[in-house]
Design a protein around this motif. Structure first.
Motif: not given
Length: 113
Positions: A32-41, A87-98
């Motif tokens: 399983i692969m996933g997209w993650y994101r981290q918004a400011p703060g 509100e979709d503004t963020a840094v987007y990352y990919c990684n496995t899941w978990p």
């Protein structure tokens, strides 16, 4: 590079972007692969995930707007994002899941007029 996300940029509300993530063999062969994101703060959060067979799951607010896909032959993960909101503004990352691999640098998506 283990995980290299790309495709981010500045887009107006309502616009679209397609993100890509190239992964090493040892990581992409994970089921399983996933997209993650981290918004400011805010904390990093899962956006969507997909099995090697193409079964996808999305967090509630992304259903109908985001589409995750993968090309196993190219070891590449994609995220098509439509109807983008500020509100979709963020840094987007990919990684496995978990998540099992180290985080790559991510790609910045900025939704603003």
């Amino acid at each position: 590079v283990q995980l290299q996300a790309s495709g981010g940029g500045l887009v107006q509300p309502g616009g679209s972007l397609r993100l890509s993530c190239a992964a090493s063999r040892s990581i992409f062969n994970h089921n399983i692969m996933g997209w993650y994101r981290q918004a400011p703060g805010k904390q990093r959060e899962l956006v969507a995930r997909i099995t090697s067979g193409g079964n996808a799951n999305y967090t509630e607010s992304k259903v109908g707007r985001f589409l995750i896909s993968r090309d196993n032959s190219k070891r590449t993960l994609y995220l098509q994002m439509n109807s983008l909101k500020p509100e979709d503004t963020a840094v987007y990352y990919c990684n496995t899941w978990p998540r099992q691999a180290s985080w790559g640098p991510g790609t910045l998506v900025t939704v603003s007029s």
